[in-house]
Design a protein around this motif. Structure first.
Motif, PDB file in Angstrom:
ATOM      1  N   ARG A   1       0.544  -1.242  -0.003  1.00 29.51           N
ATOM      2  CA  ARG A   1       0.072  -0.117  -0.064  1.00 29.51           C
ATOM      3  C   ARG A   1       0.862   1.366  -0.254  1.00 29.51           C
ATOM      4  NH1 ARG A   1      -5.602  -0.246   2.001  1.00 29.51           N
ATOM      5  NH2 ARG A   1      -5.642   2.085   1.305  1.00 29.51           N
ATOM      6  N   PHE A   2       1.684   1.142   0.272  1.00 30.11           N
ATOM      7  CA  PHE A   2       2.341   2.547   0.754  1.00 30.11           C
ATOM      8  C   PHE A   2       3.626   2.733  -0.589  1.00 30.11           C
ATOM      9  CE2 PHE A   2       2.346   1.797   4.944  1.00 30.11           C
ATOM     10  CZ  PHE A   2       2.539   3.467   5.567  1.00 30.11           C
ATOM     11  N   GLU A   3       3.678   1.000  -1.601  1.00 32.45           N
ATOM     12  CA  GLU A   3       4.177   1.774  -1.986  1.00 32.45           C
ATOM     13  C   GLU A   3       4.919   2.612  -3.303  1.00 32.45           C
ATOM     14  OE1 GLU A   3       4.476  -2.501  -4.350  1.00 32.45           O
ATOM     15  OE2 GLU A   3       6.165  -3.498  -2.584  1.00 32.45           O
ATOM     16  N   ASP A   4       3.550   3.184  -3.979  1.00 30.04           N
ATOM     17  CA  ASP A   4       2.815   3.834  -4.705  1.00 30.04           C
ATOM     18  C   ASP A   4       3.135   5.764  -4.306  1.00 30.04           C
ATOM     19  OD1 ASP A   4       2.638   2.083  -6.399  1.00 30.04           O
ATOM     20  OD2 ASP A   4       0.508   2.122  -6.217  1.00 30.04           O
ATOM     21  N   GLU A   5       2.974   5.314  -2.728  1.00 31.14           N
ATOM     22  CA  GLU A   5       3.178   7.339  -2.202  1.00 31.14           C
ATOM     23  C   GLU A   5       4.773   7.814  -2.750  1.00 31.14           C
ATOM     24  OE1 GLU A   5       0.942   7.999  -1.156  1.00 31.14           O
ATOM     25  OE2 GLU A   5      -0.867   6.323  -0.297  1.00 31.14           O
ATOM     26  N   GLY A   6       4.920   8.492  -2.267  1.00 30.26           N
ATOM     27  CA  GLY A   6       6.210   9.405  -2.326  1.00 30.26           C
ATOM     28  C   GLY A   6       6.963  10.027  -1.214  1.00 30.26           C
ATOM     29  N   ASP A   7       8.050  10.097  -1.049  1.00 24.86           N
ATOM     30  CA  ASP A   7       9.102  10.229  -0.360  1.00 24.86           C
ATOM     31  C   ASP A   7       8.434  11.292   0.779  1.00 24.86           C
ATOM     32  OD1 ASP A   7      10.677   8.344  -1.720  1.00 24.86           O
ATOM     33  OD2 ASP A   7      11.889   9.973  -2.481  1.00 24.86           O
ATOM     34  N   GLU A   8       7.477  12.111   0.274  1.00 28.66           N
ATOM     35  CA  GLU A   8       6.866  13.311   1.749  1.00 28.66           C
ATOM     36  C   GLU A   8       6.249  12.783   2.381  1.00 28.66           C
ATOM     37  OE1 GLU A   8       8.128  15.819   2.643  1.00 28.66           O
ATOM     38  OE2 GLU A   8      10.125  15.575   0.685  1.00 28.66           O
ATOM     39  N   VAL A   9       5.781  11.345   1.031  1.00 29.59           N
ATOM     40  CA  VAL A   9       4.301  10.869   2.954  1.00 29.59           C
ATOM     41  C   VAL A   9       5.138   9.495   3.738  1.00 29.59           C
ATOM     42  CG1 VAL A   9       1.909   8.912   2.671  1.00 29.59           C
ATOM     43  CG2 VAL A   9       2.355  10.981   1.014  1.00 29.59           C
TER      44      VAL A   9
END
Length: 476
Positions: free
Chosen positions: A19-27
């Protein structure tokens, strides 16, 4: 059956990481504190979460910087999970490259040397509440004995580069643990202001880190809802067991310092001190109006945030204001409704609405409602509603910190958060308006609390407002 259960558990953990793989570095940076804590729940050192964090941190220097410091801090603090964090830290350092290793080594050199100096000053001044006349010169003598790199990135923000230490600006702060106020030249030739920080030795800053993280998340949620509440989360990082670094916010001062400079101890009972100070900082009509609006918006943001998070022990030494009117809070030693009492009396109110603060919004002794105050009430109501929509997020984030071992982040303490954000109050602005009304009508109690703190600090010479005062005065 046991093998099937283990396979299902592993699959569930893998799906959670995906679920986190598509999130950007800031998230990821926003939630890195909890993700590192989540490693404690993994059954093995080698897990999908560990691999994910290592992979993303090796691709992003900023993410890797903070992963390094979170792991290093946990190695020093977490006895039961020390081996796991050490393995992950070693894996990161093997892959991050020589340049990154060299930079992190310089930061560790700074922290380790400052810890030695901090220990020395505590041993020299441990019996003295106030700082003696030769206290700062003794600190400067100790600083001359250590070697610090002439150019390094600040652990709390790798975008900030510090240069040579300004010995003459270094001082010991009047607090129980004798924190060190340090000023460095700015290694960025385009930056005019020096780099200032407070090194604390003897205090666990992880609780402060959690609260500042929550402020950042709240600010993100409010921005997404087109609410500008002017929160001002400063840099703060735990660098080991009971030690860390706090960023000093420039051109800001504590409410206590302003009061002491403008009327000694009893100035806490006056209602125009802060307004007079702000009028002098922003004399032009347009900038004065902008400062007032910034004041009421930031006051609304911090009022709702401190209420929701149950931040207690709010007094004039841990509420600050910038020269352009931005209010912000510091020092979060008591949270989630853990009230600090004096002689059995609760000194805290949900919202800090002193006559001084009301005066800036045009509310005088007759307590008439003004356009500024109506705007303040509206902002508080809208801000609270927005946080209620995401109550589950805040409860989950605090729940993930339960294994951190913080005394005021326990399962019992989480009940306060559930209560303050209970969904049954959604769409009921009267709840917040009643709190505002109560705090407005009983603000004399806050004045007495402020006066008490002025009396306690009577032996401490206040800093000038232009020198950032005692941000993070670090009241114990």
């Amino acid at each position: 059956m046991r093998g099937a259960a283990n396979a299902e558990d592993c699959e569930a953990r893998n799906l959670a990481v995906k679920r986190f793989e598509d999130e950007g570095d800031e998230v990821l940076l926003r939630f890195l504190l909890q993700l590192v804590q989540a490693l404690k729940f993994e059954p093995y050192h080698d897990s999908a979460l560990a691999r994910f964090l290592l992979c993303r941190s090796l691709k992003s220097k900023r993410l890797g910087h903070f992963l390094f410091w979170h792991l290093r801090s946990e190695i020093a603090i977490s006895e039961h999970h020390r081996a796991r964090f050490a393995v992950l830290l070693e894996a990161y350092l093997h892959g991050c490259g020589r340049e990154m290793c060299a930079e992190l080594k310089k930061q560790c050199q700074v922290v380790d040397n400052l810890q030695l100096v901090g220990n020395k000053m505590q041993s020299l001044l441990c019996e003295q509440r106030d700082i003696p006349c030769d206290g700062n010169s003794r600190l400067q003598d100790e600083l001359r004995k250590i070697t610090l790199p002439s150019n390094f990135r600040m652990p709390y923000d790798p975008c900030v580069r510090a240069g040579k230490l300004k010995l003459e600006k270094s001082k010991v702060m009047p607090s129980k643990k004798k924190p060190l106020w340090l000023e460095f030249e700015n290694a960025d030739p385009t930056a005019a202001r020096p780099v200032k920080m407070i090194f604390k030795n003897g205090d666990d800053l992880r609780q402060d880190m959690i609260i500042l993280q929550m402020f950042n998340i709240m600010d993100d949620l409010w921005d997404a809802a087109s609410l500008d509440l002017s929160l001002f989360p400063y840099g703060c990082l735990s660098t080991g067991s009971n030690m860390g670094i706090i960023e000093v916010v420039d051109q800001a001062t504590t409410i206590a310092s302003i009061q002491k400079e403008r009327g000694a101890i009893l100035s806490a009972l006056r209602s125009g001190t802060i307004k007079d100070w702000l009028d002098e900082c922003c004399p032009l009509p347009e900038e004065n109006i902008a400062a007032r609006m910034r004041f009421l918006s930031s006051l609304a943001g911090y009022s709702v945030a401190t209420y929701v998070l149950g931040i207690c022990d709010r007094h004039n030494d841990n509420i600050m204001i910038t020269e352009n009117g931005n209010v912000f809070h510091i020092d979060f030693g008591h949270i989630l409704g853990n009230v600090k009492k004096f002689m059995g009396i609760n000194r805290d109110q949900h919202f800090v609405l002193t006559p001084d603060f009301l005066n800036i919004m045009g509310v005088g002794v007759e307590r008439k409602t003004t356009e500024y105050f109506r705007k303040f009430e509206s902002l508080c109501t809208d801000a609270y509603r927005e946080l209620q929509k995401h109550g589950g997020l805040f409860v989950s984030l605090f729940s993930m910190m339960l294994l951190a071992g913080l005394p005021e982040v326990t399962e019992v303490d989480l009940s306060y958060l559930c209560e303050s954000l209970q969904p049954t109050r959604e769409g009921e602005p009267e709840h917040i308006l009643e709190i505002i009304k109560h705090c407005k009508n009983n603000n004399w109690k806050v004045q007495i609390n402020f006066l008490f703190h002025n009396l306690v600090g009577v032996g401490v010479k206040p800093q000038a407002s232009t020198s950032t005062s005692d941000q993070q005065k670090t009241s114990s």
